[in-house]
Design a protein around this motif. Structure first.
Motif, PDB file in Angstrom:
ATOM      1  N   ASP A 128      99.119   7.192  80.917  1.00  0.00           N
ATOM      2  CA  ASP A 128      98.224   6.710  81.974  1.00  0.00           C
ATOM      3  C   ASP A 128      97.066   5.907  81.390  1.00  0.00           C
ATOM      4  O   ASP A 128      96.563   4.981  82.024  1.00  0.00           O
ATOM      5  N   VAL A 129      96.611   6.310  80.216  1.00  0.00           N
ATOM      6  CA  VAL A 129      95.464   5.685  79.547  1.00  0.00           C
ATOM      7  C   VAL A 129      95.899   5.289  78.145  1.00  0.00           C
ATOM      8  O   VAL A 129      96.420   6.109  77.384  1.00  0.00           O
ATOM      9  N   ILE A 130      95.693   4.019  77.817  1.00  0.00           N
ATOM     10  CA  ILE A 130      96.026   3.509  76.483  1.00  0.00           C
ATOM     11  C   ILE A 130      94.773   2.860  75.904  1.00  0.00           C
ATOM     12  O   ILE A 130      94.092   2.092  76.590  1.00  0.00           O
ATOM     13  N   VAL A 131      94.470   3.201  74.674  1.00  0.00           N
ATOM     14  CA  VAL A 131      93.372   2.568  73.937  1.00  0.00           C
ATOM     15  C   VAL A 131      93.998   1.873  72.735  1.00  0.00           C
ATOM     16  O   VAL A 131      94.849   2.451  72.055  1.00  0.00           O
ATOM     17  N   ALA A 132      93.609   0.629  72.507  1.00  0.00           N
ATOM     18  CA  ALA A 132      94.156  -0.129  71.376  1.00  0.00           C
ATOM     19  C   ALA A 132      93.034  -0.799  70.596  1.00  0.00           C
ATOM     20  O   ALA A 132      92.116  -1.361  71.189  1.00  0.00           O
ATOM     21  N   ASP A 133      93.131  -0.723  69.293  1.00  0.00           N
ATOM     22  CA  ASP A 133      92.210  -1.423  68.397  1.00  0.00           C
ATOM     23  C   ASP A 133      93.073  -2.325  67.505  1.00  0.00           C
ATOM     24  O   ASP A 133      93.352  -2.001  66.353  1.00  0.00           O
ATOM     25  N   PRO A 134      93.540  -3.452  68.077  1.00  0.00           N
ATOM     26  CA  PRO A 134      94.494  -4.297  67.351  1.00  0.00           C
ATOM     27  C   PRO A 134      93.968  -4.768  65.997  1.00  0.00           C
ATOM     28  O   PRO A 134      92.779  -5.064  65.849  1.00  0.00           O
ATOM     29  N   PRO A 135      94.859  -4.843  65.017  1.00  0.00           N
ATOM     30  CA  PRO A 135      94.478  -5.338  63.691  1.00  0.00           C
ATOM     31  C   PRO A 135      94.500  -6.873  63.678  1.00  0.00           C
ATOM     32  O   PRO A 135      95.396  -7.501  63.133  1.00  0.00           O
ATOM     33  N   TRP A 136      93.492  -7.447  64.325  1.00  0.00           N
ATOM     34  CA  TRP A 136      93.407  -8.903  64.491  1.00  0.00           C
ATOM     35  C   TRP A 136      93.398  -9.625  63.149  1.00  0.00           C
ATOM     36  O   TRP A 136      92.658  -9.233  62.238  1.00  0.00           O
ATOM     37  N   PHE A 139      92.456   0.060  77.513  1.00  0.00           N
ATOM     38  CA  PHE A 139      91.168  -0.316  76.932  1.00  0.00           C
ATOM     39  C   PHE A 139      91.469  -0.941  75.574  1.00  0.00           C
ATOM     40  O   PHE A 139      92.122  -0.322  74.740  1.00  0.00           O
ATOM     41  N   MET A 140      90.993  -2.164  75.349  1.00  0.00           N
ATOM     42  CA  MET A 140      91.317  -2.886  74.121  1.00  0.00           C
ATOM     43  C   MET A 140      90.053  -3.380  73.418  1.00  0.00           C
ATOM     44  O   MET A 140      89.258  -4.113  73.998  1.00  0.00           O
ATOM     45  N   TRP A 141      89.915  -3.006  72.156  1.00  0.00           N
ATOM     46  CA  TRP A 141      88.794  -3.459  71.340  1.00  0.00           C
ATOM     47  C   TRP A 141      88.979  -4.930  70.959  1.00  0.00           C
ATOM     48  O   TRP A 141      90.068  -5.328  70.535  1.00  0.00           O
ATOM     49  N   VAL A 142      87.909  -5.722  71.110  1.00  0.00           N
ATOM     50  CA  VAL A 142      87.918  -7.118  70.668  1.00  0.00           C
ATOM     51  C   VAL A 142      86.561  -7.472  70.087  1.00  0.00           C
ATOM     52  O   VAL A 142      85.547  -6.886  70.435  1.00  0.00           O
ATOM     53  N   THR A 143      86.578  -8.444  69.220  1.00  0.00           N
ATOM     54  CA  THR A 143      85.337  -9.051  68.743  1.00  0.00           C
ATOM     55  C   THR A 143      85.184 -10.371  69.501  1.00  0.00           C
ATOM     56  O   THR A 143      86.139 -10.862  70.115  1.00  0.00           O
ATOM     57  N   GLY A 144      84.013 -10.959  69.438  1.00  0.00           N
ATOM     58  CA  GLY A 144      83.772 -12.233  70.121  1.00  0.00           C
ATOM     59  C   GLY A 144      84.807 -13.294  69.812  1.00  0.00           C
ATOM     60  O   GLY A 144      85.349 -13.931  70.726  1.00  0.00           O
ATOM     61  N   PRO A 145      85.142 -13.523  68.539  1.00  0.00           N
ATOM     62  CA  PRO A 145      86.123 -14.561  68.225  1.00  0.00           C
ATOM     63  C   PRO A 145      87.535 -14.269  68.743  1.00  0.00           C
ATOM     64  O   PRO A 145      88.370 -15.164  68.795  1.00  0.00           O
ATOM     65  N   LYS A 146      87.817 -13.033  69.108  1.00  0.00           N
ATOM     66  CA  LYS A 146      89.161 -12.658  69.555  1.00  0.00           C
ATOM     67  C   LYS A 146      89.224 -12.357  71.052  1.00  0.00           C
ATOM     68  O   LYS A 146      90.214 -11.811  71.544  1.00  0.00           O
ATOM     69  N   LEU A 147      88.206 -12.743  71.790  1.00  0.00           N
ATOM     70  CA  LEU A 147      88.152 -12.465  73.222  1.00  0.00           C
ATOM     71  C   LEU A 147      89.342 -13.077  73.969  1.00  0.00           C
ATOM     72  O   LEU A 147      90.042 -12.398  74.727  1.00  0.00           O
ATOM     73  N   LYS A 148      89.614 -14.341  73.755  1.00  0.00           N
ATOM     74  CA  LYS A 148      90.725 -15.011  74.435  1.00  0.00           C
ATOM     75  C   LYS A 148      92.059 -14.351  74.080  1.00  0.00           C
ATOM     76  O   LYS A 148      92.895 -14.090  74.959  1.00  0.00           O
ATOM     77  N   GLU A 149      92.262 -14.070  72.799  1.00  0.00           N
ATOM     78  CA  GLU A 149      93.498 -13.435  72.358  1.00  0.00           C
ATOM     79  C   GLU A 149      93.628 -12.031  72.949  1.00  0.00           C
ATOM     80  O   GLU A 149      94.726 -11.581  73.270  1.00  0.00           O
ATOM     81  N   VAL A 180      85.047  -3.755  74.521  1.00  0.00           N
ATOM     82  CA  VAL A 180      86.292  -3.106  74.908  1.00  0.00           C
ATOM     83  C   VAL A 180      86.672  -3.682  76.267  1.00  0.00           C
ATOM     84  O   VAL A 180      85.985  -3.458  77.264  1.00  0.00           O
ATOM     85  N   LEU A 181      87.751  -4.459  76.274  1.00  0.00           N
ATOM     86  CA  LEU A 181      88.271  -5.011  77.517  1.00  0.00           C
ATOM     87  C   LEU A 181      89.023  -3.911  78.258  1.00  0.00           C
ATOM     88  O   LEU A 181      89.507  -2.961  77.642  1.00  0.00           O
ATOM     89  N   VAL A 182      89.148  -4.088  79.564  1.00  0.00           N
ATOM     90  CA  VAL A 182      89.961  -3.140  80.320  1.00  0.00           C
ATOM     91  C   VAL A 182      90.894  -3.919  81.236  1.00  0.00           C
ATOM     92  O   VAL A 182      90.512  -4.932  81.829  1.00  0.00           O
ATOM     93  N   GLY A 183      92.137  -3.467  81.258  1.00  0.00           N
ATOM     94  CA  GLY A 183      93.135  -4.048  82.142  1.00  0.00           C
ATOM     95  C   GLY A 183      93.870  -2.918  82.831  1.00  0.00           C
ATOM     96  O   GLY A 183      93.928  -1.800  82.323  1.00  0.00           O
ATOM     97  N   LYS A 184      94.424  -3.213  83.991  1.00  0.00           N
ATOM     98  CA  LYS A 184      95.167  -2.164  84.687  1.00  0.00           C
ATOM     99  C   LYS A 184      96.562  -2.649  85.045  1.00  0.00           C
ATOM    100  O   LYS A 184      96.817  -3.846  85.168  1.00  0.00           O
ATOM    101  N   ARG A 185      97.435  -1.692  85.184  1.00  0.00           N
ATOM    102  CA  ARG A 185      98.826  -1.925  85.580  1.00  0.00           C
ATOM    103  C   ARG A 185      99.022  -1.134  86.862  1.00  0.00           C
ATOM    104  O   ARG A 185      98.874   0.089  86.871  1.00  0.00           O
ATOM    105  N   GLY A 186      99.297  -1.822  87.941  1.00  0.00           N
ATOM    106  CA  GLY A 186      99.351  -1.143  89.230  1.00  0.00           C
ATOM    107  C   GLY A 186      97.956  -0.660  89.587  1.00  0.00           C
ATOM    108  O   GLY A 186      96.957  -1.268  89.207  1.00  0.00           O
ATOM    109  N   ALA A 187      97.892   0.433  90.287  1.00  0.00           N
ATOM    110  CA  ALA A 187      96.584   1.042  90.577  1.00  0.00           C
ATOM    111  C   ALA A 187      96.188   1.855  89.347  1.00  0.00           C
ATOM    112  O   ALA A 187      97.009   2.519  88.731  1.00  0.00           O
ATOM    113  N   ALA A 188      94.930   1.802  89.003  1.00  0.00           N
ATOM    114  CA  ALA A 188      94.455   2.564  87.844  1.00  0.00           C
ATOM    115  C   ALA A 188      94.553   4.061  88.143  1.00  0.00           C
ATOM    116  O   ALA A 188      94.520   4.468  89.308  1.00  0.00           O
ATOM    117  N   PRO A 189      94.661   4.890  87.106  1.00  0.00           N
ATOM    118  CA  PRO A 189      94.648   6.340  87.334  1.00  0.00           C
ATOM    119  C   PRO A 189      93.354   6.740  88.046  1.00  0.00           C
ATOM    120  O   PRO A 189      92.332   6.050  87.955  1.00  0.00           O
TER     121      PRO A 189
END
Length: 187
Positions: free
Chosen positions: A4-12, A58-68, A105-114
């Motif tokens: 239901d909840v996913i947190v990601a800190d991508p290795p940009w 919830f996805m961690w981003v830095t300023g330079p990686k906002l678009k990505e 930390v960006l947030v996106g939802k799939r369907g209705a959020a929990p």
């Protein structure tokens, strides 16, 4: 199990070596500190297969990686909604245009959020920066308070956390693709 909840800190991946250590005596890049992934490799991760139909990421981003970050969220099946958290690291680092001192930390939802049980979660997180790339536990504490009793997954984790499925090569030595296949086959 679907999450239901996913947190990601991508290795940009970053193109430059901008980190300066030891009073300017040594420069290194992110890839000198930990394994990074190409954007194409991250886009190919099958996060959709482990995300519940009503889920939030919830996805961690830095300023330079906002678009990505927005592109990656959407490729994983989540619709970008907003910036959930802004971490003020309190200690600035050199940047190209201004001193760099925050991560988002960006947030996106799939369907209705929990279903949330807490409605006054603060966006700003004021925690002094720790070792390189280590994120403040306070962010996940706030997520847990807002979405208790949900199945939680952390991608690219660097430590285990009680009540979460945590995947990351620093925990178990598995490549994230391999680890995702393992939890996908358990379902």
């Amino acid at each position: 199990m679907k999450y239901d909840v996913i947190v990601a800190d991508p290795p940009w991946p970053y193109e430059s070596k901008r980190m300066v250590l030891q009073n300017g005596q040594h420069t290194e890049g992110v890839s000198d500190r930990y394994d990074v992934m190409t954007m194409d490799d991250m886009l190919e991760l099958d996060v959709k297969s482990v995300a519940a139909k009503k889920s939030i990421c919830f996805m961690w981003v830095t300023g330079p990686k906002l678009k990505e970050g927005i592109e990656l969220l959407e490729s994983w099946g989540f619709k970008y909604r907003t910036i959930a958290f802004v971490w003020n690291k309190q200690v600035p680092m050199p940047g190209y245009y201004t001193m760099s001192q925050t991560e988002m930390v960006l947030v996106g939802k799939r369907g209705a959020a929990p279903k949330r049980v807490k409605f006054n979660t603060r966006q700003i997180v004021d925690v002094v920066r720790m070792k390189h790339s280590q994120k403040p536990e306070e962010v996940q504490d706030r997520i847990e308070e807002t979405y208790p009793n949900t199945n939680k997954l952390e991608l690219f984790a660097r430590r285990k956390r009680a009540g979460w499925t945590c995947l990351g090569n620093e925990i178990d030595g598995l490549d994230i693709r391999q680890a995702m296949q393992e939890i996908g086959s358990e379902q």
